[in-house]
Design an enzyme around this catalytic site. Structure first.
Site, short mmCIF file in Angstrom:
data_model
loop_
_atom_site.label_atom_id
_atom_site.label_comp_id
_atom_site.label_asym_id
_atom_site.label_seq_id
_atom_site.Cartn_x
_atom_site.Cartn_y
_atom_site.Cartn_z
N GLY A 1 11.39 7.86 -6.69
CA GLY A 1 12.82 7.71 -6.98
C GLY A 1 13.62 8.84 -6.35
O GLY A 1 14.76 8.65 -5.92
N ASN B 1 -9.95 2.71 5.02
CA ASN B 1 -8.58 2.36 5.44
C ASN B 1 -7.58 2.95 4.45
O ASN B 1 -6.42 3.16 4.76
CB ASN B 1 -8.40 0.84 5.58
CG ASN B 1 -8.90 0.05 4.38
OD1 ASN B 1 -9.58 0.58 3.50
ND2 ASN B 1 -8.61 -1.23 4.35
N GLY C 1 0.82 -1.22 0.00
CA GLY C 1 0.00 0.00 0.00
C GLY C 1 0.85 1.26 0.00
O GLY C 1 2.09 1.21 0.10
N ASP C 2 0.19 2.40 -0.19
CA ASP C 2 0.83 3.72 -0.16
C ASP C 2 1.91 3.90 -1.22
O ASP C 2 2.87 4.64 -1.02
CB ASP C 2 1.43 4.00 1.24
CG ASP C 2 0.37 3.92 2.31
OD1 ASP C 2 -0.79 4.22 2.03
OD2 ASP C 2 0.72 3.54 3.46
N GLN D 1 -5.06 -0.21 -1.04
CA GLN D 1 -4.07 -1.07 -0.39
C GLN D 1 -3.05 -1.56 -1.43
O GLN D 1 -2.80 -0.85 -2.38
CB GLN D 1 -4.74 -2.25 0.34
CG GLN D 1 -5.51 -1.86 1.60
CD GLN D 1 -6.88 -1.27 1.32
OE1 GLN D 1 -7.72 -1.90 0.69
NE2 GLN D 1 -7.12 -0.07 1.79
N VAL E 1 8.92 11.60 -9.63
CA VAL E 1 10.07 12.17 -8.91
C VAL E 1 9.65 13.25 -7.91
O VAL E 1 10.43 14.14 -7.58
CB VAL E 1 11.14 12.72 -9.89
CG1 VAL E 1 11.82 11.58 -10.62
CG2 VAL E 1 10.52 13.70 -10.89
N HIS F 1 -5.41 8.14 -0.12
CA HIS F 1 -4.79 8.41 -1.42
C HIS F 1 -4.53 9.91 -1.56
O HIS F 1 -5.46 10.70 -1.56
CB HIS F 1 -5.70 7.90 -2.56
CG HIS F 1 -5.84 6.40 -2.55
ND1 HIS F 1 -6.56 5.71 -3.50
CD2 HIS F 1 -5.33 5.45 -1.72
CE1 HIS F 1 -6.48 4.41 -3.24
NE2 HIS F 1 -5.75 4.23 -2.16
P1 GDP Z 1 -1.54 5.73 -2.09
O1 GDP Z 1 -2.23 5.19 -0.88
O2 GDP Z 1 -0.95 4.62 -2.92
O3 GDP Z 1 -2.36 6.68 -2.89
O4 GDP Z 1 -0.28 6.55 -1.53
P2 GDP Z 1 -0.28 7.60 -0.31
O5 GDP Z 1 -0.94 8.83 -0.74
O6 GDP Z 1 -0.79 6.94 0.93
O7 GDP Z 1 1.26 7.76 -0.07
C1 GDP Z 1 2.12 8.21 -1.07
C2 GDP Z 1 2.81 9.48 -0.55
O8 GDP Z 1 3.92 9.76 -1.36
C3 GDP Z 1 1.92 10.69 -0.60
O9 GDP Z 1 2.27 11.57 0.43
C4 GDP Z 1 2.27 11.30 -1.96
O10 GDP Z 1 2.03 12.70 -2.02
C5 GDP Z 1 3.75 11.02 -2.03
N1 GDP Z 1 4.31 10.80 -3.37
C6 GDP Z 1 3.72 10.22 -4.45
N2 GDP Z 1 4.62 10.12 -5.45
C7 GDP Z 1 5.77 10.63 -4.99
C8 GDP Z 1 7.08 10.79 -5.56
O11 GDP Z 1 7.37 10.39 -6.68
N3 GDP Z 1 8.03 11.38 -4.76
C9 GDP Z 1 7.77 11.80 -3.50
N4 GDP Z 1 8.75 12.35 -2.80
N5 GDP Z 1 6.55 11.68 -2.95
C10 GDP Z 1 5.58 11.07 -3.67
P1 IMO Z 2 -3.82 2.65 0.66
O1 IMO Z 2 -4.99 2.45 -0.28
C1 IMO Z 2 -1.19 0.94 3.66
C2 IMO Z 2 -2.91 -1.98 6.40
C3 IMO Z 2 -3.06 -1.58 7.86
C4 IMO Z 2 -2.93 -2.95 8.51
C5 IMO Z 2 -3.65 -3.87 7.54
C6 IMO Z 2 -5.10 -4.14 7.87
O2 IMO Z 2 -3.70 4.04 1.18
O3 IMO Z 2 -2.57 2.11 0.06
P2 IMO Z 2 -7.37 -2.75 7.90
O4 IMO Z 2 -7.66 -1.35 8.32
O5 IMO Z 2 -7.65 -3.04 6.48
O6 IMO Z 2 -7.97 -3.75 8.84
O7 IMO Z 2 -5.78 -2.91 8.10
O8 IMO Z 2 -3.59 -3.22 6.28
N1 IMO Z 2 -3.55 -1.04 5.45
C7 IMO Z 2 -2.88 -0.21 4.66
N2 IMO Z 2 -1.56 0.05 4.59
N3 IMO Z 2 -2.03 1.55 2.82
C8 IMO Z 2 -3.36 1.28 2.86
O9 IMO Z 2 -4.22 1.76 1.95
C9 IMO Z 2 -3.84 0.39 3.85
N4 IMO Z 2 -5.07 -0.06 4.19
C10 IMO Z 2 -4.88 -0.95 5.16
O10 IMO Z 2 -2.05 -0.70 8.25
O11 IMO Z 2 -1.60 -3.34 8.56
MG MG Z 3 -2.23 5.47 1.20
#
Ligand code: GDP
Ligand code: IMO
Ligand code: MG
Length: 423
Positions: A331, A38, A12-13, A223, A412, A41
Site C-alpha cells: 500500500g 522460478n 506472482g510476486d 507464483q 506497508v 520469495h
Molecule cells: P513473492 O514472490 O510473492 O514472495 O514476492 P517477491 O519477493 O518476489 O516480491 C515482493 C517484493 O516486494 C519484495 O522485494 C519484497 O521485499 C517487497 N515487499 C513486500 N511487501 C512489501 C510492502 O508492503 N511494501 C513494499 N514497498 N515492498 C514490499
Molecule cells: P513467485 O513465487 C512471478 C512467470 C514467468 C513467466 C511464466 C512461466 O516469486 O511469485 P516458468 O519459469 O514457470 O516457465 O515461467 O510465469 N513466473 C513468475 N512470475 N513470480 C513468480 O514466482 C513466477 N514464476 C514464474 O515470468 O511469465
Molecule cells: Mg517472487
C-alpha cells in the site's frame, strides 16, 4: 489440526515470502507444495534482505520445520546455492529442512529444453524464467521424470543417462539451438551430493502425522493464481497448479483438512513475462509505480509490468481458491499518487463484463475504473492501521467490500515489522 494455505492471487510476486516469514512463529511446519526455482520469495528483517527460491520461507525461524513437498520441482544446483547462501546467517537447517522423495528433479537438460522451446516460440514466447520448470513437469506427467527418492537408488546414474538421452534426441530437433551439457553436469551432481545430506521423507505421511498430532502447518504457494496451469491466463502461465487445490496434490493434504486460505495481493498489480494483463499501464503512472515499488523480478531481475488493481481478476482468484482472509501488500507504494484507480469491470466488444473471460489473449479488453482519493502520506513508519490517513483506511475498506473477504493484514513496507493488523 487443519493445514492453512497462503498463496498469491495475482501474477506472482505479491509478497508471499514476507508474509510467510511473518506468520511462521504461529506454525510448526512450513511446506512448499508446487513450483520450483522460478519462484523468488523475498524476506527482509534486521537489515537482512534474503531471496529464497526452493527453500520454504520459514527457514529463518529455528524452531520450525521446512518441508519441500512432492509437488515441487527441484534444481540441485540452485538448491545447493540457496543452502550456501544461508551460511552467513548461522541457520541450522540439517535437522529441519525435509524434502519429499516424490518431488521431481530438474535436470540440466530440462533447462536446455526450456531455452530451446522459448527460442522456437519466438515472439510468442511465454517469458519463462528458463529454470526448466515446464519441461520437468512435462516429464512428470509424461511419466519419464526422475524423483528425489531415485537419488538413493543404485540405478540413479542409469536413470539419469536414459532421460538425458531422450532429451538430447528432442534437442536435436531444434534448428540452430546449440548447447554444452558437460559444464552443467558437474555442478548438478555436486548439488545431488548436498541434497543427500538432508532427510528425504514421504511428505504425505509426514503431513498426516503432523495433522494427527496437532501440529500447525502452513502451505506456502509459489507464483500466483493467474499463472495456474488450469485457471491462469493460458498459455502464458507456469506448469503447476498454484491454487489451493495444489496443496492437496502437492503435499498430500486431504481436501477436508484444508483450513484457512490466506490470499495475498498487491494494492496494485504486476506481471513479469509475457501474456495478457488488462489493467497494465504504459504511461508515466506505470513507470512511477515500478520505480516506487522496486518492481524487478526477484529471480530474473527483469522489470515487472505494472498496473492498477483488477477486482474482476481478484474476485475470480478468490472464488477459485476459496479464500477466507486477505493480506494487502505494498500500500505504501501508492502514496505517490493523487488518485488511485481500481478496475471494477471490463468492456469487451462494447459489452460490460463482470466475470473473468475465457479469452484474454485475443479480445480487446477495456478496464472500467472507479477512482478513489489518494493519501499522499508516507505509510512506511506506521505502527498501527488506526494511525493511517483516512483515505488509506477508506481504500482498504473499499477493497474489503468489493472483494467480500476480510483484509486481515496490511503491509506497508518490505520489512517484517512493516506489517499491520486490521481488526
Ligand atoms: P513473492 O514472490 O510473492 O514472495 O514476492 P517477491 O519477493 O518476489 O516480491 C515482493 C517484493 O516486494 C519484495 O522485494 C519484497 O521485499 C517487497 N515487499 C513486500 N511487501 C512489501 C510492502 O508492503 N511494501 C513494499 N514497498 N515492498 C514490499
Ligand atoms: P513467485 O513465487 C512471478 C512467470 C514467468 C513467466 C511464466 C512461466 O516469486 O511469485 P516458468 O519459469 O514457470 O516457465 O515461467 O510465469 N513466473 C513468475 N512470475 N513470480 C513468480 O514466482 C513466477 N514464476 C514464474 O515470468 O511469465
Ligand atoms: Mg517472487
Amino acid at each position: 489440526m487443519n493445514v492453512d494455505v497462503l498463496l498469491g492471487l495475482q501474477w506472482g510476486d505479491e509478497g508471499k515470502g514476507k508474509i510467510v516469514d511473518v506468520l511462521t512463529p504461529k506454525y510448526d511446519i512450513i511446506a512448499r507444495f508446487q513450483g520450483g526455482p522460478n519462484a523468488g520469495h523475498t524476506l527482509e528483517f534486521e537489515g537482512i534482505k534474503h531471496v529464497l527460491h526452493t527453500i520454504p520461507s520459514g527457514i529463518f525461524h529455528p524452531e520450525v520445520v521446512n518441508l519441500v513437498g512432492n509437488g515441487v520441482v527441484i534444481d540441485p544446483v540452485i538448491f545447493k546455492q540457496e543452502l550456501d547462501k544461508l551460511a552467513p546467517y548461522d541457520v541450522e537447517y540439517k535437522s529441519r529442512l525435509l524434502i519429499s522423495k516424490k518431488a521431481h528433479l530438474i535436470l540440466p537438460t530440462h533447462k536446455l529444453l526450456d531455452a530451446a522451446s522459448e527460442m522456437a516460440k519466438g515472439k510468442n514466447k511465454i517469458g519463462s524464467t528458463l529454470k526448466g520448470i515446464g519441461p520437468t513437469y512435462m516429464d512428470k506427467t509424461g511419466r519419464n521424470g526422475l524423483r528425489v527418492g531415485d537419488i538413493l537408488s543404485p540405478n540413479f546414474q542409469k536413470k539419469y543417462d536414459a532421460l538425458v538421452a531422450k532429451h538430447k534426441n528432442i534437442l536435436s530437433h531444434y534448428d540452430g539451438f546449440t548447447y554444452s551439457l558437460d559444464e552443467l553436469e558437474g555442478p548438478w551432481f555436486e548439488g545431488i551430493k548436498t541434497m543427500k545430506e538432508l532427510e528425504f521423507v514421504d511428505s504425505e505421511i509426514y503431513i498426516d502425522e503432523a495433522i494427527k498430532t496437532g501440529k500447525k502447518v502452513l502451505a506456502e504457494g509459489a507464483q500466483g493464481t493467474m499463472l495456474d496451469i488450469d485457471f491462469g491466463t493460458y498459455p502464458f502461465v507456469t506448469s503447476s497448479n498454484t491454487i489451493t487445490a495444489g496443496t492437496c496434490t502437492g503435499l498430500g493434504v486431504p481436501p477436508t483438512k484444508v483450513g484457512k486460505v490466506i490470499g495475498i495481493f498487491k494494492a496494485y498489480c504486476t506481471r513479469v513475462g509475457s501474456g495478457p494483463f488488462p489493467t497494465e499501464l504504459f504511461d508515466k503512472d506505470g513507470e512511477d509505480m515500478g520505480r516506487e515499488g522496486h518492481e524487478f523480478g526477484a529471480t530474473t531481475g527483469r522489470p515487472r509490468r505494472c498496473g492498477w488493481i483488477d477486482l474482476v481478476q481478484l474476485r475470480y482468484s478468490i472464488m477459485i481458491n476459496g479464500v477466507t482472509e486477505l493480506c494487502m501488500m505494498k500500500g505504501d507504494v501508492l502514496s505517490i499518487f493523487d488518485e488511485i484507480k481500481a478496475c471494477t469491470k471490463y468492456i469487451i466488444d462494447g459489452k460490460e463484463v463482470n466475470h473473468f473471460p475465457f479469452d484474454l489473449n485475443d479480445s480487446e479488453i477495456t478496464p472500467v475504473y472507479e477512482k478513489l482519493p489518494g493519501w499522499k502520506k508516507d505509510l512506511t513508519q506506521l505502527e498501527s492501521l488506526e494511525d493511517a490517513p483516512d483515505t488509506f483506511k477508506a481504500y482498504v475498506d473499499y477493497l474489503e467490500k468489493q472483494l467480500n473477504v476480510p483484509i486481515r493484514v496490511v503491509s506497508v513496507g518490505p520489512d517484517r515489522k512493516q506489517t499491520l493488523a486490521n481488526s
